[in-house]
Design a protein around this motif. Sequence first.
Motif, PDB file in Angstrom:
ATOM      1  N   ASP A 207       0.809  -1.219   0.000  1.00 56.60           N
ATOM      2  CA  ASP A 207       0.000   0.000   0.000  1.00 56.60           C
ATOM      3  C   ASP A 207       0.839   1.264   0.000  1.00 56.60           C
ATOM      4  OD1 ASP A 207       1.021  -0.360   2.505  1.00 56.60           O
ATOM      5  OD2 ASP A 207      -0.763   0.316   3.578  1.00 56.60           O
ATOM      6  N   GLN A 208       2.166   1.114  -0.053  1.00 54.52           N
ATOM      7  CA  GLN A 208       3.067   2.259  -0.117  1.00 54.52           C
ATOM      8  C   GLN A 208       3.906   2.145  -1.386  1.00 54.52           C
ATOM      9  OE1 GLN A 208       5.371   2.641   3.476  1.00 54.52           O
ATOM     10  NE2 GLN A 208       3.600   2.248   4.836  1.00 54.52           N
ATOM     11  N   PRO A 209       4.343   3.303  -1.918  1.00 52.67           N
ATOM     12  CA  PRO A 209       5.102   3.259  -3.169  1.00 52.67           C
ATOM     13  C   PRO A 209       6.341   2.374  -3.024  1.00 52.67           C
ATOM     14  CG  PRO A 209       4.506   5.515  -2.612  1.00 52.67           C
ATOM     15  CD  PRO A 209       4.147   4.682  -1.420  1.00 52.67           C
ATOM     16  N   PRO A 210       6.609   1.575  -4.043  1.00 53.84           N
ATOM     17  CA  PRO A 210       5.766   1.352  -5.242  1.00 53.84           C
ATOM     18  C   PRO A 210       4.599   0.433  -4.908  1.00 53.84           C
ATOM     19  CG  PRO A 210       7.745   0.034  -5.359  1.00 53.84           C
ATOM     20  CD  PRO A 210       7.877   0.819  -4.102  1.00 53.84           C
ATOM     21  N   THR A 211       3.394   0.913  -5.088  1.00 54.09           N
ATOM     22  CA  THR A 211       2.200   0.180  -4.666  1.00 54.09           C
ATOM     23  C   THR A 211       1.815  -0.874  -5.697  1.00 54.09           C
ATOM     24  OG1 THR A 211       0.779   1.821  -5.705  1.00 54.09           O
ATOM     25  CG2 THR A 211       1.359   2.189  -3.393  1.00 54.09           C
ATOM     26  N   GLY A 212       1.061  -1.847  -5.208  1.00 52.40           N
ATOM     27  CA  GLY A 212       0.449  -2.837  -6.089  1.00 52.40           C
ATOM     28  C   GLY A 212       1.367  -3.943  -6.544  1.00 52.40           C
ATOM     29  N   ILE A 213       2.607  -4.024  -5.992  1.00 48.24           N
ATOM     30  CA  ILE A 213       3.476  -5.118  -6.414  1.00 48.24           C
ATOM     31  C   ILE A 213       3.038  -6.423  -5.747  1.00 48.24           C
ATOM     32  CG2 ILE A 213       5.852  -5.967  -6.366  1.00 48.24           C
ATOM     33  CD1 ILE A 213       6.827  -3.133  -6.587  1.00 48.24           C
ATOM     34  N   PHE A 214       2.651  -6.322  -4.496  1.00 44.48           N
ATOM     35  CA  PHE A 214       2.205  -7.508  -3.742  1.00 44.48           C
ATOM     36  C   PHE A 214       0.744  -7.314  -3.347  1.00 44.48           C
ATOM     37  CE2 PHE A 214       6.765  -7.094  -3.014  1.00 44.48           C
ATOM     38  CZ  PHE A 214       7.220  -8.344  -3.394  1.00 44.48           C
ATOM     39  N   ILE A 215      -0.037  -8.386  -3.525  1.00 42.77           N
ATOM     40  CA  ILE A 215      -1.457  -8.393  -3.123  1.00 42.77           C
ATOM     41  C   ILE A 215      -1.716  -9.657  -2.325  1.00 42.77           C
ATOM     42  CG2 ILE A 215      -2.185  -7.013  -5.107  1.00 42.77           C
ATOM     43  CD1 ILE A 215      -3.102  -9.609  -6.443  1.00 42.77           C
ATOM     44  N   ILE A 216      -2.781  -9.621  -1.535  1.00 43.29           N
ATOM     45  CA  ILE A 216      -3.149 -10.772  -0.699  1.00 43.29           C
ATOM     46  C   ILE A 216      -4.644 -11.017  -0.794  1.00 43.29           C
ATOM     47  CG2 ILE A 216      -3.451  -9.361   1.385  1.00 43.29           C
ATOM     48  CD1 ILE A 216      -2.276 -11.709   2.967  1.00 43.29           C
ATOM     49  N   ASN A 217      -4.981 -12.289  -0.876  1.00 47.35           N
ATOM     50  CA  ASN A 217      -6.400 -12.654  -0.844  1.00 47.35           C
ATOM     51  C   ASN A 217      -6.886 -12.478   0.578  1.00 47.35           C
ATOM     52  OD1 ASN A 217      -8.905 -14.132  -0.694  1.00 47.35           O
ATOM     53  ND2 ASN A 217      -8.315 -15.165  -2.581  1.00 47.35           N
ATOM     54  N   PRO A 218      -7.866 -11.593   0.827  1.00 45.70           N
ATOM     55  CA  PRO A 218      -8.243 -11.309   2.223  1.00 45.70           C
ATOM     56  C   PRO A 218      -8.883 -12.495   2.928  1.00 45.70           C
ATOM     57  CG  PRO A 218      -9.743 -10.238   0.694  1.00 45.70           C
ATOM     58  CD  PRO A 218      -8.658 -10.794  -0.140  1.00 45.70           C
ATOM     59  N   ILE A 219      -9.381 -13.452   2.170  1.00 44.11           N
ATOM     60  CA  ILE A 219     -10.064 -14.575   2.823  1.00 44.11           C
ATOM     61  C   ILE A 219      -9.104 -15.745   2.987  1.00 44.11           C
ATOM     62  CG2 ILE A 219     -11.952 -16.244   2.612  1.00 44.11           C
ATOM     63  CD1 ILE A 219     -13.530 -14.088   1.146  1.00 44.11           C
ATOM     64  N   SER A 220      -8.442 -16.112   1.896  1.00 44.82           N
ATOM     65  CA  SER A 220      -7.566 -17.286   1.970  1.00 44.82           C
ATOM     66  C   SER A 220      -6.185 -16.941   2.492  1.00 44.82           C
ATOM     67  CB  SER A 220      -7.438 -17.915   0.589  1.00 44.82           C
ATOM     68  OG  SER A 220      -6.814 -17.024  -0.316  1.00 44.82           O
ATOM     69  N   GLY A 221      -5.789 -15.661   2.448  1.00 46.62           N
ATOM     70  CA  GLY A 221      -4.471 -15.280   2.917  1.00 46.62           C
ATOM     71  C   GLY A 221      -3.375 -15.582   1.918  1.00 46.62           C
ATOM     72  N   GLN A 222      -3.735 -15.835   0.654  1.00 49.75           N
ATOM     73  CA  GLN A 222      -2.741 -16.161  -0.364  1.00 49.75           C
ATOM     74  C   GLN A 222      -2.051 -14.872  -0.814  1.00 49.75           C
ATOM     75  OE1 GLN A 222      -2.217 -19.403  -1.448  1.00 49.75           O
ATOM     76  NE2 GLN A 222      -0.374 -18.570  -2.414  1.00 49.75           N
ATOM     77  N   LEU A 223      -0.685 -14.792  -0.624  1.00 49.98           N
ATOM     78  CA  LEU A 223       0.113 -13.628  -0.988  1.00 49.98           C
ATOM     79  C   LEU A 223       0.679 -13.853  -2.377  1.00 49.98           C
ATOM     80  CD1 LEU A 223       1.359 -10.900  -0.126  1.00 49.98           C
ATOM     81  CD2 LEU A 223       3.330 -12.180   0.741  1.00 49.98           C
ATOM     82  N   SER A 224       0.517 -12.845  -3.272  1.00 52.40           N
ATOM     83  CA  SER A 224       0.934 -12.984  -4.661  1.00 52.40           C
ATOM     84  C   SER A 224       1.720 -11.742  -5.085  1.00 52.40           C
ATOM     85  CB  SER A 224      -0.275 -13.164  -5.588  1.00 52.40           C
ATOM     86  OG  SER A 224      -1.052 -14.266  -5.188  1.00 52.40           O
ATOM     87  N   VAL A 225       2.537 -11.930  -6.127  1.00 53.46           N
ATOM     88  CA  VAL A 225       3.265 -10.831  -6.744  1.00 53.46           C
ATOM     89  C   VAL A 225       2.655 -10.569  -8.100  1.00 53.46           C
ATOM     90  CG1 VAL A 225       5.021 -12.380  -7.700  1.00 53.46           C
ATOM     91  CG2 VAL A 225       5.544  -9.959  -7.425  1.00 53.46           C
ATOM     92  N   THR A 226       2.561  -9.280  -8.472  1.00 52.21           N
ATOM     93  CA  THR A 226       1.789  -8.931  -9.667  1.00 52.21           C
ATOM     94  C   THR A 226       2.662  -8.653 -10.886  1.00 52.21           C
ATOM     95  OG1 THR A 226       1.787  -6.602  -9.033  1.00 52.21           O
ATOM     96  CG2 THR A 226      -0.044  -7.976  -8.235  1.00 52.21           C
ATOM     97  N   LYS A 227       3.981  -8.480 -10.745  1.00 55.49           N
ATOM     98  CA  LYS A 227       4.820  -8.162 -11.895  1.00 55.49           C
ATOM     99  C   LYS A 227       6.261  -8.552 -11.583  1.00 55.49           C
ATOM    100  CE  LYS A 227       5.406  -3.321 -10.489  1.00 55.49           C
ATOM    101  NZ  LYS A 227       5.246  -1.927 -10.924  1.00 55.49           N
ATOM    102  N   PRO A 228       7.121  -8.559 -12.591  1.00 53.87           N
ATOM    103  CA  PRO A 228       8.512  -8.946 -12.358  1.00 53.87           C
ATOM    104  C   PRO A 228       9.211  -7.935 -11.435  1.00 53.87           C
ATOM    105  CG  PRO A 228       7.993  -9.038 -14.689  1.00 53.87           C
ATOM    106  CD  PRO A 228       6.847  -8.371 -14.036  1.00 53.87           C
ATOM    107  N   LEU A 229      10.135  -8.477 -10.632  1.00 55.37           N
ATOM    108  CA  LEU A 229      10.908  -7.657  -9.717  1.00 55.37           C
ATOM    109  C   LEU A 229      12.300  -7.392 -10.294  1.00 55.37           C
ATOM    110  CD1 LEU A 229       9.951  -9.386  -6.334  1.00 55.37           C
ATOM    111  CD2 LEU A 229       8.821  -7.473  -7.471  1.00 55.37           C
ATOM    112  N   ASP A 230      12.892  -6.283  -9.842  1.00 55.73           N
ATOM    113  CA  ASP A 230      14.244  -5.911 -10.284  1.00 55.73           C
ATOM    114  C   ASP A 230      15.085  -5.688  -9.035  1.00 55.73           C
ATOM    115  OD1 ASP A 230      16.525  -5.065 -11.470  1.00 55.73           O
ATOM    116  OD2 ASP A 230      15.655  -3.380 -12.552  1.00 55.73           O
ATOM    117  N   ARG A 231      16.048  -6.611  -8.809  1.00 59.12           N
ATOM    118  CA  ARG A 231      16.860  -6.508  -7.598  1.00 59.12           C
ATOM    119  C   ARG A 231      17.693  -5.240  -7.583  1.00 59.12           C
ATOM    120  NH1 ARG A 231      21.530  -6.725  -5.282  1.00 59.12           N
ATOM    121  NH2 ARG A 231      22.446  -6.450  -7.339  1.00 59.12           N
ATOM    122  N   GLU A 232      18.082  -4.749  -8.787  1.00 59.53           N
ATOM    123  CA  GLU A 232      18.916  -3.565  -8.833  1.00 59.53           C
ATOM    124  C   GLU A 232      18.155  -2.313  -8.407  1.00 59.53           C
ATOM    125  OE1 GLU A 232      20.776  -6.685 -10.259  1.00 59.53           O
ATOM    126  OE2 GLU A 232      19.046  -5.932 -11.397  1.00 59.53           O
TER     127      GLU A 232
END
Length: 868
Positions: free
Chosen positions: A165-190
């Motif tokens: 919920d803080q910049p950069p927002t929307g990278i990680f989301i969670i299913n509020p019922i099942s608690g399943q944590l997901s990533v929405t796009k590729p990450l860049d370690r650099e």
Amino acid sequence: RVSGTGAPEDPVSRKYEKKGKFSNCNGKRKVQYESSEPADFKVDEDGMVYAVRSFPLSSEHAKFLIYAQDKETQEKWQVAVKLSLKPTLTEESVKESAEVEEIVFPRQFSKHSGHLQRQKRDWVIPPINLPENSRGPFPQELVRIRSDRDKNLSLRYSVTGPGADQPPTGIFIINPISGQLSVTKPLDREQIARFHLRAHAVDINGNQVENPIDIVINVIDMNDNRPEFLHQVWNGTVPEGSKPGTYVMTVTAIDADDPNALNGMLRYRIVSQAPSTPSPNMFTINNETGDIITVAAGLDREKVQQYTLIIQATDMEGNPTYGLSNTATAIITVTDVNDNPPEFTAMTFYGEVPENRVDIIVANLTVTDKDQPHTPAWNAVYRISGGDPTGRFAIQTDPNSNDGLVTVVKPIDFETNRMFVLTVAAENQVPLAKGIQHPPQSTATVSVTVIDVNENPYFTPNPKIIRQEEGLHAGTMLTTFTAQDPDRYMQQNIRYTKLSDPANWLKIDPVNGQITTIAVLDRESPNVKNNIYNATFLASDNGIPPMSGTGTLQIYLLDINDNAPQVLPQEAETCETPDPNSINITALDYDIDPNAGPFAFDLPLSPVTIKRNWTITRLNGDFAQLNLKIKFLEAGIYEVPIIITDSGNPPKSNISILRVKVCQCDSNGDCTDVDRIVGAGLGTGAIIAILLCIIILLILVLMFVVWMKRRDKERQAKQLLIDPEDDVRDNILKYDEEGGGEEDQDYDLSQLQQPDTVEPDAIKPVGIRRMDERPIHAEPQYPVRSAAPHPGDIGDFINEGLKAADNDPTAPPYDSLLVFDYEGSGSTAGSLSSLNSSSSGGEQDYDYLNDWGPRFKKLADMYGGGDD
């Protein structure tokens, strides 16, 4: 508990590829991990499992054990790890929920009331490791967050923090019922290497049922960045002749990948070297630090001045198969050292110099040096090692050509030295490199020939001082003053002349130099300073070119008693009565001791009134006092003779006149008379000055009067000798009046201001031509008379026309003033062609017109010719 992923589908796993991670549930214990297969797998202190070598995945390596031991309590655990190939994800499998594999350590029990009891935990989520640049599909499920209370309560799950919920927002989301944590796009370690999230569990009313838990998501580095050099071109230097192992320079590259992983571990190597002489491997590079050093001898700037190296940096510890690489250029300049001494181009150099000349170049020494030009190892320094014990020569270096310029710094006498043979050596500004010796070519000889020239004769001694008494008569021989000729090898004659003799007392014999007086020597002459009289003589030879020298004769004049003393002052004043004033006098004698003071003062016997009226008293050897002897002396100017005698042997006396003004005095003894002795007469100099001023003033006045008269004559000569009433100019100047005769109404008066623009006769109206005007008919062409360009004064124009007519011998006998147009009938000016006279022409004598100049030549020819 262990969290991790399976091995990649590639049957050969890479070194240190992460396989899984063990975590201490308590979080406070210090646990030490060991692997049952340490040659293949390793467990780090943070519980990360690595493969330490590359090998194909087979059943032999599919299983191994991990041992864990608490360092404080020495408790031990073990877990079996089974490796399997991760299947390729398909679109169908992506849609299915993938559960995170959990490996649970044996449960821990604590003693309570003598019984073992399981320690209660709230909710646990292991750390998550995600590789960067994942291709998806997205959203990609990572882990399921679960609370032990979800069996009894309906919970809602959420995550907060950067990436959620803080910049950069929307990278990680969670299913509020099942608690399943997901990533929405590729990450860049650099960009972001680690995310810190907080997971929350609340009931349906929003009440918190669990304390928030921290979730750490590590972005696993992938080798997606090539090494980059800080500079594309690197410059370094190395001295020539450097030994192997000499440090040259350091090149540096950076990799944006993880520097602690293989992806960011760089290795350097030299790809190529140009030129490849004298060895293709003159340099090497430290593959880890990038330091370039020499590995072979033979660096010679005179052969190879610069080397160009292509440097390659490769990550993955230089693995050519999997590593990414990049290149840069290293330019190594071989700097010069003094390994080549200067060598003369000839063994002997020649030069010549005229005697007595300095600061001239005698010889030009040339050398060669193979070192780099215009460096201390190339610049030559010359020194004279022999042949010049008195230091008459010096060698300077030409900064451009490096030549040695042999220069004379002290005069050389041909009669003393006719030739010099100098030994010179050439060196550099810096010493030669170790092991290099100066060859014989670094030494040469310079043969300098001295040229004999005609030198100036010189007097000895100069100045010459002699002592003589003043008063010597003319014709007395004083001394012989001769000069020497330094040119011993030239047969020359010397003649003498007088150059300076302020009082014109002396003469010199032109052959033998004898000096004789031609006037009486006087020590008191103004040309004698401090008893010394200076005369200068010139000695000249007959060489080519002739040379000359001067000598000074100083005559110290001894005083004789040839000057009588005089009274000083020569004028004085005193009162009519003896009191209160007296006159103090002294004597002036141009001689010096013992022919001067002390002086004797006395009054003469005659006239008798002197001793009757005055008395003189000697105060000391130089002063005396003159007083009135009688009680009253009438005011006036009196001349009192005083006899003054000096102390010479024999003594010399003189009667000197003192002019005394006797005046009426006030109570203070001051004269009250207006007149002074000075008023009785002016000096000769003042009278001459006044006369000169009067003469100059009279000359100026006379010159002014002559100039004024000459100017008046010039003005009168310019005027026409006619009656003022018939003066045409006066009548013409009246044309500025408005109006006139009736026929003047049609006349263009502007023509008078510009006579050169008169209309032709052909365009004049018929019937208004004057009878005395020049007739209209064909006529011969005469020279055109110049006219002033638009004169402002009609009088000036008439004078110019008259002058042109006087100087034109071809002009017809018509009045040149006819160029003025018709003036109208009834003109008060009358006609210029009908000049009236008080008598007829036969009664007049016009011969005087010949005396009036060229202006009246025409009239003289017409009327002054007699009957003809």
